[in-house]
Each structure stands twice: as C-alpha cells, then as structure tokens.
Design an enzyme around this catalytic site. Sequence first.
Site, PDB file in Angstrom:
ATOM      1  N   ASP A   1      33.300  45.795  37.991  1.00  0.00           N
ATOM      2  CA  ASP A   1      33.624  44.534  38.646  1.00  0.00           C
ATOM      3  C   ASP A   1      34.842  44.719  39.550  1.00  0.00           C
ATOM      4  O   ASP A   1      35.941  44.249  39.260  1.00  0.00           O
ATOM      5  CB  ASP A   1      33.899  43.466  37.580  1.00  0.00           C
ATOM      6  CG  ASP A   1      34.153  42.087  38.180  1.00  0.00           C
ATOM      7  OD1 ASP A   1      33.801  41.883  39.357  1.00  0.00           O
ATOM      8  OD2 ASP A   1      34.706  41.228  37.467  1.00  0.00           O
TER       9      ASP A   1
ATOM     10  N   ASP B   1      30.290  32.834  41.032  1.00  0.00           N
ATOM     11  CA  ASP B   1      31.498  33.605  41.286  1.00  0.00           C
ATOM     12  C   ASP B   1      31.430  34.182  42.703  1.00  0.00           C
ATOM     13  O   ASP B   1      30.582  35.014  43.007  1.00  0.00           O
ATOM     14  CB  ASP B   1      31.575  34.729  40.244  1.00  0.00           C
ATOM     15  CG  ASP B   1      32.797  35.611  40.365  1.00  0.00           C
ATOM     16  OD1 ASP B   1      33.575  35.435  41.317  1.00  0.00           O
ATOM     17  OD2 ASP B   1      32.970  36.496  39.493  1.00  0.00           O
TER      18      ASP B   1
ATOM     19  N   ASP C   1      34.042  35.774  44.125  1.00  0.00           N
ATOM     20  CA  ASP C   1      35.094  36.786  44.260  1.00  0.00           C
ATOM     21  C   ASP C   1      36.146  36.329  45.277  1.00  0.00           C
ATOM     22  O   ASP C   1      36.659  35.230  45.191  1.00  0.00           O
ATOM     23  CB  ASP C   1      34.500  38.139  44.631  1.00  0.00           C
ATOM     24  CG  ASP C   1      33.863  38.844  43.440  1.00  0.00           C
ATOM     25  OD1 ASP C   1      34.172  38.463  42.293  1.00  0.00           O
ATOM     26  OD2 ASP C   1      33.064  39.766  43.644  1.00  0.00           O
TER      27      ASP C   1
ATOM     28  N   HIS D   1      33.479  29.520  42.880  1.00  0.00           N
ATOM     29  CA  HIS D   1      34.927  29.689  42.792  1.00  0.00           C
ATOM     30  C   HIS D   1      35.359  30.892  43.617  1.00  0.00           C
ATOM     31  O   HIS D   1      34.664  31.897  43.742  1.00  0.00           O
ATOM     32  CB  HIS D   1      35.422  29.773  41.343  1.00  0.00           C
ATOM     33  CG  HIS D   1      34.981  30.958  40.544  1.00  0.00           C
ATOM     34  ND1 HIS D   1      35.523  32.210  40.686  1.00  0.00           N
ATOM     35  CD2 HIS D   1      34.073  31.057  39.547  1.00  0.00           C
ATOM     36  CE1 HIS D   1      34.964  33.035  39.815  1.00  0.00           C
ATOM     37  NE2 HIS D   1      34.075  32.366  39.112  1.00  0.00           N
TER      38      HIS D   1
ATOM     39  N   GLU E   1      38.798  33.362  44.521  1.00  0.00           N
ATOM     40  CA  GLU E   1      40.016  33.801  43.839  1.00  0.00           C
ATOM     41  C   GLU E   1      41.070  34.320  44.801  1.00  0.00           C
ATOM     42  O   GLU E   1      40.780  34.655  45.955  1.00  0.00           O
ATOM     43  CB  GLU E   1      39.683  34.856  42.792  1.00  0.00           C
ATOM     44  CG  GLU E   1      39.097  36.133  43.339  1.00  0.00           C
ATOM     45  CD  GLU E   1      38.425  36.965  42.250  1.00  0.00           C
ATOM     46  OE1 GLU E   1      38.847  38.118  42.066  1.00  0.00           O
ATOM     47  OE2 GLU E   1      37.491  36.458  41.600  1.00  0.00           O
TER      48      GLU E   1
ATOM     49  N   CYS F   1      38.393  42.855  37.465  1.00  0.00           N
ATOM     50  CA  CYS F   1      38.178  41.869  36.417  1.00  0.00           C
ATOM     51  C   CYS F   1      39.478  41.137  36.115  1.00  0.00           C
ATOM     52  O   CYS F   1      40.547  41.745  36.001  1.00  0.00           O
ATOM     53  CB  CYS F   1      37.648  42.557  35.158  1.00  0.00           C
ATOM     54  SG  CYS F   1      37.609  41.480  33.701  1.00  0.00           S
TER      55      CYS F   1
ATOM     56  N   ARG G   1      40.426  29.872  41.979  1.00  0.00           N
ATOM     57  CA  ARG G   1      40.879  30.646  40.820  1.00  0.00           C
ATOM     58  C   ARG G   1      42.190  31.344  41.171  1.00  0.00           C
ATOM     59  O   ARG G   1      42.308  31.954  42.238  1.00  0.00           O
ATOM     60  CB  ARG G   1      39.814  31.679  40.438  1.00  0.00           C
ATOM     61  CG  ARG G   1      40.311  32.748  39.474  1.00  0.00           C
ATOM     62  CD  ARG G   1      39.180  33.673  39.076  1.00  0.00           C
ATOM     63  NE  ARG G   1      39.652  35.029  38.824  1.00  0.00           N
ATOM     64  CZ  ARG G   1      38.872  36.030  38.418  1.00  0.00           C
ATOM     65  NH1 ARG G   1      37.586  35.826  38.201  1.00  0.00           N
ATOM     66  NH2 ARG G   1      39.375  37.234  38.239  1.00  0.00           N
TER      67      ARG G   1
ATOM     68  N   GLU H   1      43.147  31.862  35.513  1.00  0.00           N
ATOM     69  CA  GLU H   1      42.609  33.024  34.807  1.00  0.00           C
ATOM     70  C   GLU H   1      43.635  33.617  33.843  1.00  0.00           C
ATOM     71  O   GLU H   1      44.832  33.674  34.125  1.00  0.00           O
ATOM     72  CB  GLU H   1      42.162  34.079  35.816  1.00  0.00           C
ATOM     73  CG  GLU H   1      41.552  35.346  35.208  1.00  0.00           C
ATOM     74  CD  GLU H   1      40.255  35.102  34.457  1.00  0.00           C
ATOM     75  OE1 GLU H   1      40.272  34.342  33.466  1.00  0.00           O
ATOM     76  OE2 GLU H   1      39.221  35.695  34.843  1.00  0.00           O
TER      77      GLU H   1
END
Length: 301
Positions: free
Chosen positions: A62, A89, A91, A116, A118, A126, A161, A191
């Site tokens: 990941d 996700d 990313d 989401h 990030e 990860c 995120r 997170e």
Amino acid sequence: MLGAQTPAHVRREKFRELLAGDKLVQFPGAINPINAQLIEQAGFEGVYISGGAFSAAQGLPDIGLTTLTEVVDHGRNISRVTNLPTFIDADTGWGEAMNVARTVQEFEDAGVAGMHLEDQVNPKRCGHLDGKEVVSTAEMVKRISAAVKGRRDSNFVLCARTDSRAKEGLDAAIDRAKAYADAGADLIFPEAMSDLGEFEAMANALDVPILANMTEFGKSELFTTEQLANAGVKLVIYPVTTLRIAMGAIKRGLEVIRREGTQESLVEGMQTRADLYDTIDYASYNEFDAAVFNFSQENHS
C-alpha cells in the site's frame, strides 16, 4: 438482479442521511463485488472500498502503486452490485489539483457515494506504519478545494483524512482537520488515533462528523461501536478485515489440502452452492431471460 436497483444519486443521499443521523454506522471493507453483497445481506449500512486491501489483493504494498483507472474500475464493479452507499479510498488523489477534480468525477461516474483524500506526500504508505510524511496544510486545502470544485453531485461525500497525528501531534492534527472542514470536507478521517480520548477531542473540536479506522494490527485499539459512539464517532470502517478473514481461511485450507490430499474435511465450513447462488441472486436472472437459469437448485447443497 443485474446489479443494484437503487440509483447512485439515491445512495449518495442515503450516505448523507447516515452521517446526519443520531447513530454510529458501520462500513466493512469489500475486497470484491460478492463481498459487498454479503455486507449488504448482513445488514450493514454501507460498504467501504480500501486502497490497502485492493493493493494487497493485487500482490502490491500500500504505497500508491495502483492507478486511478484500476481503482475506479474496482469501485465501479463493487458499486454495481450493492444498493448500499460505497465509500472509497482515493489516496492522495493521483496528482495535483486538477487531477483531484477529475478523480472525484471519475468516482461519481462509477456510482461511488463518497471518497476520502489524504494529506500524505506521494508516494504514500499505510496510515498505521511509521515514517509517514505529510504535505503542508495549505497544500491539502488546495486538494480539498479542487475536489469540491470538481464535484457535480452535491451529495457526493468528500472526506479529508489527516495522517499528521503521528508526526505533529494531536493538537496539530485538530488544527489541520478544522482547516480541511473549512475548505469543504464533509467528513474528517483522523488516522491512527492512540486512544478514545483522542477521538473524542477531535469530534468535539469539529462541526463535521468524524470516522474511525478499526484496522487490525494498527496503532489504534479495536474499540467497540458503543465505545466509539460515546467518543463522538459517526462512522467506523473495517478496511482490511474481510481480506484478512478470507486469506487466513484460504491459507489454512490450502495447508489441509496439501497435507491430507483432499478438501473433504473443509467442506462443512465452505459457502454452499445454494448460498452462493442466493448471494448473487442467481434465480432472479431467470425472470430476465429463462435461458440463463433453467435448472433447479434441488439437491445442490
């Protein structure tokens, strides 16, 4: 039959309703379409589509190696078969501001209900590993603003995120979350929170809902839904849980077959043919075209 009967825009409205409701909701991760059907049949409120689980299923770590096209196709295939809202996700958005805007539209076209984004640098890793690096707050605000501008369906949920807790501390993570909400994020994904108190502090500081990532072997304990609800969490995701359940069972099963020379001792724990056909709604295809399904399930256990 032939996929979800609930249109994508209705599923997005439902996602909004869930986030605005009084109850905590659970979105287990689906690693493939039939997994999503099982999630729906089990009575959950929605389906999460994990980038980490998708990468692992491709035999990849990941770290941002999957492409937008691959992930959109994956999201479309899962969203096609479930009447539940799907939450994916994204990313770091696969590029700069204009790329992020396109990412939103690609997921809208795929029938996804929300995504989401990030604040890690690219290549990312990860969220529960050490050594993460994050972009500046200003850079992440640009990503969120681009996502908001690119969105065509106002009910498509945009979640921000932040991975900043590990390196910058809780107070800085809260400050980032506030800036992300001000930029238009509908939901905040803090997170790798260390305890319930951190979730509660984050929830109390914001005017938008927060989610909790209950991933196994991570930085956070595996809290119950009651504990998380009391801390102010609105949505809990289980991103890699079904993958780990499946892979553990597959590994043990292969060991048995290799050792015993037959799968006979495993059959009792398998999904039956009848249950498989029920899960994928095989029989209803007969109503569409009798030639597709023209035999009885009788004596097929």
